[in-house]
Write a protein that holds these residues in place. Structure first.
Motif, mmCIF file in Angstrom:
data_model
loop_
_atom_site.group_PDB
_atom_site.id
_atom_site.type_symbol
_atom_site.label_atom_id
_atom_site.label_comp_id
_atom_site.label_asym_id
_atom_site.label_seq_id
_atom_site.Cartn_x
_atom_site.Cartn_y
_atom_site.Cartn_z
ATOM 1 N N LEU A 24 -30.378 -7.480 -1.892
ATOM 2 C CA LEU A 24 -31.735 -7.053 -2.254
ATOM 3 C C LEU A 24 -32.652 -8.256 -2.177
ATOM 4 N N GLU A 28 -38.416 -5.674 -0.912
ATOM 5 C CA GLU A 28 -37.819 -4.912 0.179
ATOM 6 C C GLU A 28 -36.820 -3.897 -0.371
ATOM 7 N N ARG A 29 -36.388 -2.991 0.496
ATOM 8 C CA ARG A 29 -35.368 -2.025 0.137
ATOM 9 C C ARG A 29 -33.999 -2.695 0.189
ATOM 10 N N GLU A 31 -30.124 -3.437 1.105
ATOM 11 C CA GLU A 31 -29.434 -3.330 2.386
ATOM 12 C C GLU A 31 -27.923 -3.410 2.160
ATOM 13 N N ARG A 128 -31.036 5.438 -5.836
ATOM 14 C CA ARG A 128 -31.942 4.273 -5.816
ATOM 15 C C ARG A 128 -31.571 3.309 -4.693
ATOM 16 N N ASP A 131 -32.508 5.781 -1.382
ATOM 17 C CA ASP A 131 -33.852 6.358 -1.244
ATOM 18 C C ASP A 131 -34.910 5.675 -2.087
ATOM 19 N N GLY A 132 -34.537 4.639 -2.820
ATOM 20 C CA GLY A 132 -35.517 3.945 -3.650
ATOM 21 C C GLY A 132 -36.112 4.812 -4.727
#
Length: 361
Positions: A24, A28-29, A31, A128, A131-132
């Motif tokens: 993380l 950003e998202r 990975e 999370r 899809d955040g």
């Protein structure tokens, strides 16, 4: 806290040996850098289910190899990591212990912080990772060993709205497959067989739908299928391919209706929920997914279901849940214990199963 966090996750709570790396970066998202899963289906095929001793030995033999593969795929060394996260429960104690001991060894040898993770939190926080999804949301966690509706308000804030009082749906799928001489794992086998079946042929019950609340029961449904099978055998001297398909279709439809019906009640009890999410192996069932997606659409809420590879047990979800805990300052030491039972919601009364194994997680 560093702008970039990279966590190694280990998972060995049942019959999947897994290691993964999740990173993380600030803003950003997350990975998934690598995710390795070694299943044990072939090892348990002759027994009609998971044998704990065989599973534990396989974890002990494979887990270090899974870690090595994941690190190689990600192109990382232990010096590139910020922590190691591991499933510390609930699960089959031999397998959980195998994972905890490997994680402790890595932490002791490298000096990395150790973070114990509740396996159920791994599933519950997966939306999370993928899809955040923002808190709070309603999570249906449905797997081979667990089935709960959870209001998820934070990385360590889970409120159980309802759960199964006996067999989890995945367990019921496995037992149904065994009763019908289908291969394991039972969920995919029953789903495939149901594709050509008539779900209306057998009048299977929808347990506890006539009672208020969000608790569920699947043991009686399994028994109803057994009796229907036995009636067919008594009448015909055996069951045909179509009989088997109809039994599977009827059983799957009953599970779908119970989960969707109880999910509607759970949404009503959780008006602050911003989404309906689902995770766990049963979430891979297409008929169940479709029913839940339709429910969310009618409620005007997003429906979030992880990719199928992240619905079943995996270490990416453990790495992510560990990262979430790590950001909150959570650290464990060498006293971290392997736990066969570990409820997410510590405030709600424990769910009691068949009475032989005590409180269910």
């Amino acid at each position: 806290m560093a702008d970039t966090l990279t966590i190694l996750g280990l998972e060995s709570s049942c019959d999947d040996t897994a290691a993964a790396l999740v990173r993380l970066r600030a803003g950003e998202r997350p990975e998934i850098l690598a995710s390795v899963v070694e299943g044990q289906t072939a090892l348990h095929a002759a027994y009609g289910g998971v044998v704990p001793e065989i599973a534990a030995r396989a974890h002990a033999e494979r887990l270090d190899l899974c870690v090595e593969r994941a690190m190689a795929e990600a192109g990382l060394g232990f010096g590139d990591l910020d922590a190691v996260a591991v499933t510390a429960g609930p699960g089959l104690i031999g397998g959980v212990l195998s994972g905890v001991m490997v994680a402790k060894g890595i932490a002791a040898a490298t000096g990395l912080p150790l973070v114990g993770v509740n396996h159920l939190a791994g599933h519950a926080l997966t939306p999370r990772l993928t899809d955040g999804l923002d808190f709070p949301y309603l999570m249906l966690l449905a797997s081979g060993g667990h089935c709960q509706f959870l209001a998820v308000s934070g990385p360590e804030e889970f409120a159980r709205i309802g759960g199964t009082i006996d067999d989890a749906p995945g367990e019921a799928f496995d037992k149904t497959a065994k009763l019908l001489a289908l291969p394991q794992p039972g969920g995919p086998a029953v789903e495939r067989t149901a594709e050509t079946g008539d779900p209306a042929r057998f009048a299977f019950p929808r347990p506890l739908m006539d009672r208020p609340g969000c608790d569920m029961s699947f043991s009686g449904l399994k028994t109803a299928l057994l009796r229907a099978r036995d009636r067919i055998v008594a009448e015909k001297g055996g069951i045909t391919v179509q009989d088997r398909a109809d039994l599977c279709a009827g059983f799957q439809a009953a599970v779908r209706d119970v989960l969707a019906g109880k999910a509607a009640r759970a949404l009503a009890a959780c008006p602050e929920a911003t989404a309906l999410a689902v995770a766990g192996g049963v979430a891979a069932n297409r008929a169940i997914r479709a029913a839940l997606e339709d429910l969310a659409d009618r409620a005007g809420l997003p429906f979030v279901a992880p990719p199928l590879s992240l619905c079943t047990d995996n270490a990416a979800m453990i790495a992510w849940a560990g990262l979430e805990r790590f950001r909150l300052g959570a650290r464990d030491d060498m006293a971290l214990a392997a736990r066969p039972r570990w409820p997410l919601d510590k405030r709600s009364p424990a769910l009691i199963g068949a009475g032989k194994k005590g409180a269910k997680a």
